[in-house]
Design an enzyme around this catalytic site. Structure first.
Site, PDB file in Angstrom:
ATOM      1  N   SER A 143       1.389  -1.100  -0.210  1.00 48.45           N
ATOM      2  CA  SER A 143       0.553   0.109  -0.128  1.00 48.45           C
ATOM      3  C   SER A 143       1.327   1.043  -0.256  1.00 48.45           C
ATOM      4  CB  SER A 143      -1.039   0.111   1.336  1.00 48.45           C
ATOM      5  OG  SER A 143      -1.323   1.138   1.461  1.00 48.45           O
ATOM      6  N   TYR A 156      -1.632  -0.773   9.980  1.00 45.69           N
ATOM      7  CA  TYR A 156      -1.523  -1.015   9.150  1.00 45.69           C
ATOM      8  C   TYR A 156      -0.480  -0.331   8.284  1.00 45.69           C
ATOM      9  CZ  TYR A 156      -4.049  -1.183   4.457  1.00 45.69           C
ATOM     10  OH  TYR A 156      -3.788  -1.162   3.117  1.00 45.69           O
TER      11      TYR A 156
HETATM   12  N1  LIG Z   1      -9.063  -1.008  -1.165  1.00 44.24           N
HETATM   13  C1  LIG Z   1      -7.631  -0.487  -0.955  1.00 44.24           C
HETATM   14  O1  LIG Z   1      -7.862   1.295  -0.760  1.00 44.24           O
HETATM   15  C2  LIG Z   1      -6.371  -0.519  -0.473  1.00 44.24           C
HETATM   16  C3  LIG Z   1      -5.621  -0.026  -1.230  1.00 44.24           C
HETATM   17  C4  LIG Z   1      -3.944  -0.603  -0.591  1.00 44.24           C
HETATM   18  C5  LIG Z   1      -3.688  -1.912  -0.809  1.00 44.24           C
HETATM   19  N2  LIG Z   1      -5.018  -2.276  -0.650  1.00 44.24           N
HETATM   20  C6  LIG Z   1      -4.409  -4.060  -0.091  1.00 44.24           C
HETATM   21  O2  LIG Z   1      -4.907  -4.534  -1.598  1.00 44.24           O
HETATM   22  C7  LIG Z   1      -5.784  -5.715  -0.774  1.00 44.24           C
HETATM   23  C8  LIG Z   1      -6.592  -6.264  -1.020  1.00 44.24           C
HETATM   24  O3  LIG Z   1      -7.952  -5.568  -0.118  1.00 44.24           O
HETATM   25  P1  LIG Z   1      -9.274  -4.811  -1.470  1.00 44.24           P
HETATM   26  O4  LIG Z   1      -9.031  -3.405  -1.461  1.00 44.24           O
HETATM   27  O5  LIG Z   1      -9.847  -5.839  -2.589  1.00 44.24           O
HETATM   28  O6  LIG Z   1     -10.266  -5.181  -0.812  1.00 44.24           O
HETATM   29  P2  LIG Z   1     -10.780  -6.573   0.000  1.00 44.24           P
HETATM   30  O7  LIG Z   1     -12.547  -6.518  -0.966  1.00 44.24           O
HETATM   31  O8  LIG Z   1     -12.120  -6.434   1.326  1.00 44.24           O
HETATM   32  O9  LIG Z   1     -10.885  -8.012  -0.602  1.00 44.24           O
HETATM   33  C9  LIG Z   1      -9.949  -8.619   1.097  1.00 44.24           C
HETATM   34  C10 LIG Z   1      -9.416 -10.086   0.559  1.00 44.24           C
HETATM   35  O10 LIG Z   1      -9.331 -10.738   1.521  1.00 44.24           O
HETATM   36  C11 LIG Z   1      -9.546 -11.494   1.950  1.00 44.24           C
HETATM   37  N3  LIG Z   1      -9.892 -12.201   3.595  1.00 44.24           N
HETATM   38  C12 LIG Z   1      -9.963 -11.019   4.142  1.00 44.24           C
HETATM   39  N4  LIG Z   1      -9.575 -12.293   5.765  1.00 44.24           N
HETATM   40  C13 LIG Z   1      -9.314 -12.821   4.839  1.00 44.24           C
HETATM   41  C14 LIG Z   1      -8.740 -13.999   6.183  1.00 44.24           C
HETATM   42  N5  LIG Z   1      -8.425 -13.924   7.198  1.00 44.24           N
HETATM   43  N6  LIG Z   1      -8.164 -15.417   5.516  1.00 44.24           N
HETATM   44  C15 LIG Z   1      -8.534 -15.129   4.008  1.00 44.24           C
HETATM   45  N7  LIG Z   1      -8.872 -14.051   3.006  1.00 44.24           N
HETATM   46  C16 LIG Z   1      -8.723 -13.017   3.905  1.00 44.24           C
HETATM   47  C17 LIG Z   1     -11.067 -11.175   1.317  1.00 44.24           C
HETATM   48  O11 LIG Z   1     -12.359 -12.037   1.369  1.00 44.24           O
HETATM   49  P3  LIG Z   1     -12.865 -13.126   2.555  1.00 44.24           P
HETATM   50  O12 LIG Z   1     -13.951 -12.133   3.316  1.00 44.24           O
HETATM   51  O13 LIG Z   1     -14.146 -13.938   1.353  1.00 44.24           O
HETATM   52  O14 LIG Z   1     -11.834 -14.116   3.367  1.00 44.24           O
HETATM   53  C18 LIG Z   1     -10.771  -9.804   0.411  1.00 44.24           C
HETATM   54  O15 LIG Z   1     -11.256 -11.743  -0.528  1.00 44.24           O
HETATM   55  C19 LIG Z   1      -5.308  -5.703   0.460  1.00 44.24           C
HETATM   56  O16 LIG Z   1      -4.184  -6.205   1.363  1.00 44.24           O
HETATM   57  C20 LIG Z   1      -5.022  -4.416   0.828  1.00 44.24           C
HETATM   58  O17 LIG Z   1      -4.262  -3.935   1.694  1.00 44.24           O
HETATM   59  C21 LIG Z   1      -5.968  -1.538  -0.402  1.00 44.24           C
END
Ligand SMILES: NC(=O)c1ccc[n+]([C@@H]2O[C@H](COP(=O)([O-])OP(=O)(O)OC[C@H]3O[C@@H](n4cnc5c(N)ncnc54)[C@H](OP(=O)(O)O)[C@@H]3O)[C@@H](O)[C@H]2O)c1
Length: 274
Positions: A143, A156
């Site tokens: 991130s 985080y």
């Molecule tokens: N969105 C942003 O602004 C942003 C910015 C920078 C970085 N990121 C990073 O991008 C990555 C993906 O996030 P996203 O934005 O796509 O959010 P998201 O839609 O909430 O996706 C998170 C994913 O992680 C899975 N997950 C959560 N807890 C888990 C667990 N205990 N075991 C297995 N899987 C788990 C969730 O699936 P289940 O609930 O089905 O388990 C979901 O598929 C993360 O690492 C986040 O830190 C996001």
């Protein structure tokens, strides 16, 4: 089924929604077979069925809670033993928007286990297997808070700084062994992440929020261009290059027998006064 040759299997964590689900879509269209990991089995099944149908690729699902030791070890075993796997996308992660004084330490513990520990263990399963198989790619979703520590929750940010530093160290260690490592540093992306973090994305200024498909397409373009660190929103790449060059230039000056002159003057004063 697709008749085209597989580009190898990509195992994607956190593939049930957001960025991970888009990686699944894009990598299937690039010719990868897939193994999709997340907790929500019905979402994984739905995505897998659609991608099998639309791309003809083989798509398996492994429902797993990566915060559960037994589930995590099950996914590690898949990475060690399935010799078709050539790519790991360490994407599963959760965030937090609350500052330290308003955060629950158990929630921070769960965040560190998922963002840091699970990513590390999966990498430790994949990297030696990729070296033994003569190559592979590891994509770690970090991130921008990895380098913008004052933004969002400090745990985080710390967890994502770990992902960046770990990735850079792995690039250094594994490049000669045919293993590529890319760290991706997204800014704000419109996904459910923000609801889980406690700050709905609609509360952010629209001009800082990118759509998940744009983020993933840019990250894959960065991978194609051979980048080891990809910051999709940063227009001028030379700004990152200068930042990274400054860090590397300082590296040779950080460990010496003598403290720096500015500290010696102070310690002299303390000695004279005592
Ligand atoms: N969105 C942003 O602004 C942003 C910015 C920078 C970085 N990121 C990073 O991008 C990555 C993906 O996030 P996203 O934005 O796509 O959010 P998201 O839609 O909430 O996706 C998170 C994913 O992680 C899975 N997950 C959560 N807890 C888990 C667990 N205990 N075991 C297995 N899987 C788990 C969730 O699936 P289940 O609930 O089905 O388990 C979901 O598929 C993360 O690492 C986040 O830190 C996001």
């Amino acid at each position: 089924m697709s008749t085209s040759t597989s580009q190898g299997t990509a195992l994607i964590t956190g593939a049930s929604s957001g960025i991970g689900a888009i990686y699944a879509d894009r990598l299937a269209r690039r010719g990868h077979d897939l193994i999709l990991v997340a907790r929500n089995q019905s979402r994984l099944e739905e995505l897998a069925a659609r991608l099998r149908d639309e791309t003809g690729r083989s798509v398996e699902i492994v429902p797993a809670d990566l915060n559960d030791d037994a589930d995590l070890r099950r996914v590690e075993t898949v990475l060690r033993t399935n010799t078709t796997i050539s790519m790991l996308v360490n994407n599963a992660g959760i965030g937090g928007a609350a500052p330290l004084l308003a955060s629950d330490v158990d929630a921070m513990d769960r965040m560190i286990r998922l963002n840091v520990l699970a990513l590390t263990r999966l990498t430790y399963a994949a990297a030696p297997a990729f070296v033994a198989r003569g190559g592979g790619t590891i994509v770690n979703i970090a991130s921008i808070v990895a380098i913008s520590s004052e933004t969002l929750n400090g745990v985080y940010g710390g967890s994502k700084a770990f992902v960046l530093a770990f990735s850079q160290s792995l690039q250094h260690e594994l490049a000669e062994k045919g293993v590529r490592v890319q760290a991706v540093l997204p800014g704000a992306i419109a996904t459910e992440f923000w609801d889980v973090a406690g700050l709905p994305v609609s509360h952010l200024p629209a001009e800082i929020v990118m759509a998940a498909p744009d983020l993933v397409d840019a990250a894959l373009a960065g991978l194609d261009q051979g980048e080891t660190v990809t910051i999709p929103a940063l227009e001028d790449k030379s700004e990152w290059d200068a930042y990274d060059a400054a860090r590397r230039a300082m590296a040779g000056k950080l460990s010496r027998t003598e403290p720096a002159t500015r500290y010696k003057a102070v310690s002299e004063e303390v000695r004279r006064a005592s």
